[in-house]
Design a protein around this motif. Structure first.
Motif, PDB file in Angstrom:
ATOM      1  N   VAL A 135       0.833  -1.205   0.000  1.00 20.10           N
ATOM      2  CA  VAL A 135       0.000   0.000   0.000  1.00 20.10           C
ATOM      3  C   VAL A 135       0.866   1.252   0.000  1.00 20.10           C
ATOM      4  N   LEU A 136       1.930   1.254   0.816  1.00 20.80           N
ATOM      5  CA  LEU A 136       2.823   2.414   0.853  1.00 20.80           C
ATOM      6  C   LEU A 136       3.526   2.637  -0.485  1.00 20.80           C
ATOM      7  N   GLY A 137       3.699   1.602  -1.261  1.00 23.01           N
ATOM      8  CA  GLY A 137       4.298   1.756  -2.582  1.00 23.01           C
ATOM      9  C   GLY A 137       3.289   2.096  -3.665  1.00 23.01           C
ATOM     10  N   THR A 138       2.062   1.636  -3.510  1.00 20.54           N
ATOM     11  CA  THR A 138       1.045   1.823  -4.543  1.00 20.54           C
ATOM     12  C   THR A 138       0.356   3.183  -4.459  1.00 20.54           C
ATOM     13  N   VAL A 139       0.079   3.656  -3.262  1.00 17.43           N
ATOM     14  CA  VAL A 139      -0.654   4.917  -3.101  1.00 17.43           C
ATOM     15  C   VAL A 139       0.047   6.090  -3.788  1.00 17.43           C
ATOM     16  N   PRO A 140       1.359   6.300  -3.602  1.00 18.03           N
ATOM     17  CA  PRO A 140       1.997   7.421  -4.310  1.00 18.03           C
ATOM     18  C   PRO A 140       1.927   7.290  -5.827  1.00 18.03           C
ATOM     19  N   VAL A 141       2.015   6.069  -6.327  1.00 19.07           N
ATOM     20  CA  VAL A 141       1.934   5.871  -7.776  1.00 19.07           C
ATOM     21  C   VAL A 141       0.541   6.230  -8.283  1.00 19.07           C
ATOM     22  N   VAL A 142      -0.492   5.836  -7.563  1.00 21.03           N
ATOM     23  CA  VAL A 142      -1.864   6.168  -7.960  1.00 21.03           C
ATOM     24  C   VAL A 142      -2.066   7.686  -7.926  1.00 21.03           C
ATOM     25  N   ILE A 143      -1.572   8.326  -6.888  1.00 19.52           N
ATOM     26  CA  ILE A 143      -1.690   9.785  -6.802  1.00 19.52           C
ATOM     27  C   ILE A 143      -0.933  10.448  -7.943  1.00 19.52           C
ATOM     28  N   MET A 144       0.261   9.942  -8.250  1.00 20.99           N
ATOM     29  CA  MET A 144       1.036  10.505  -9.362  1.00 20.99           C
ATOM     30  C   MET A 144       0.292  10.358 -10.684  1.00 20.99           C
ATOM     31  N   LEU A 145      -0.244   9.194 -10.930  1.00 15.21           N
ATOM     32  CA  LEU A 145      -0.971   8.985 -12.180  1.00 15.21           C
ATOM     33  C   LEU A 145      -2.191   9.893 -12.268  1.00 15.21           C
ATOM     34  N   TYR A 146      -2.877  10.077 -11.151  1.00 13.39           N
ATOM     35  CA  TYR A 146      -4.017  10.986 -11.141  1.00 13.39           C
ATOM     36  C   TYR A 146      -3.564  12.412 -11.443  1.00 13.39           C
ATOM     37  N   LEU A 147      -2.486  12.853 -10.829  1.00 10.92           N
ATOM     38  CA  LEU A 147      -2.003  14.208 -11.073  1.00 10.92           C
ATOM     39  C   LEU A 147      -1.522  14.391 -12.518  1.00 10.92           C
ATOM     40  N   MET A 148      -0.926  13.347 -13.084  1.00 10.45           N
ATOM     41  CA  MET A 148      -0.398  13.470 -14.446  1.00 10.45           C
ATOM     42  C   MET A 148      -1.492  13.407 -15.502  1.00 10.45           C
ATOM     43  N   TYR A 149      -2.443  12.497 -15.317  1.00 12.05           N
ATOM     44  CA  TYR A 149      -3.407  12.247 -16.386  1.00 12.05           C
ATOM     45  C   TYR A 149      -4.843  12.642 -16.045  1.00 12.05           C
ATOM     46  N   GLY A 150      -5.160  12.771 -14.788  1.00 13.56           N
ATOM     47  CA  GLY A 150      -6.542  12.999 -14.399  1.00 13.56           C
ATOM     48  C   GLY A 150      -6.914  14.447 -14.183  1.00 13.56           C
ATOM     49  N   VAL A 151      -5.929  15.297 -13.983  1.00 11.15           N
ATOM     50  CA  VAL A 151      -6.212  16.694 -13.690  1.00 11.15           C
ATOM     51  C   VAL A 151      -5.957  17.523 -14.943  1.00 11.15           C
ATOM     52  N   ASN A 152      -6.905  18.359 -15.292  1.00  9.09           N
ATOM     53  CA  ASN A 152      -6.731  19.246 -16.437  1.00  9.09           C
ATOM     54  C   ASN A 152      -6.008  20.500 -15.952  1.00  9.09           C
ATOM     55  N   TRP A 153      -4.760  20.637 -16.337  1.00 11.70           N
ATOM     56  CA  TRP A 153      -3.932  21.739 -15.864  1.00 11.70           C
ATOM     57  C   TRP A 153      -4.070  22.982 -16.738  1.00 11.70           C
TER      58      TRP A 153
END
Length: 107
Positions: A33-51
């Motif tokens: 979980v400690l390894g997966t959560v940052p990756v999920v957050i990173m992917l959301y920030l990279m691809y999920g947020v319209n900057w």
């Protein structure tokens, strides 16, 4: 070798739980979980947020702000995982439980 050990014809419920495996499984899931959560957050920030358009980007440390936040998120997650690995994971002896003084009925 005992003939009963050569066969796979046994009931899994008859196998006693080893406390070392229980502890290792718990530590695995926490690390996962400690390894997966940052990756999920990173992917959301990279691809999920319209900057917005590139011309409107703000820059931090010569990186677009969103990229800086992605790197920062990963660094915080990595630090949390390292701290847990150094402080939270216990060394588990691989000796027989009988060698440690643990009797069959006292588990």
């Amino acid at each position: 070798m005992n003939d009963s050990l050569k066969t796979r014809d046994y009931d899994l419920k008859s196998i006693e739980s080893d406390p070392r495996f229980v502890q290792s499984k718990k530590e695995f899931w926490i690390s996962f979980v400690l390894g997966t959560v940052p990756v999920v957050i990173m992917l959301y920030l990279m691809y999920g947020v319209n900057w917005g358009p590139v011309s409107d980007f703000t820059y931090i440390a010569s990186l677009p702000a969103w990229c800086f936040y992605v790197v920062l998120t990963y660094m915080v997650g990595l630090a949390a995982w390292i701290v847990y690995s150094l402080k939270g994971i216990k060394d588990v002896p691989l000796d027989d439980l009988e060698d440690e003084g643990v009797k069959e009925g006292n588990r």
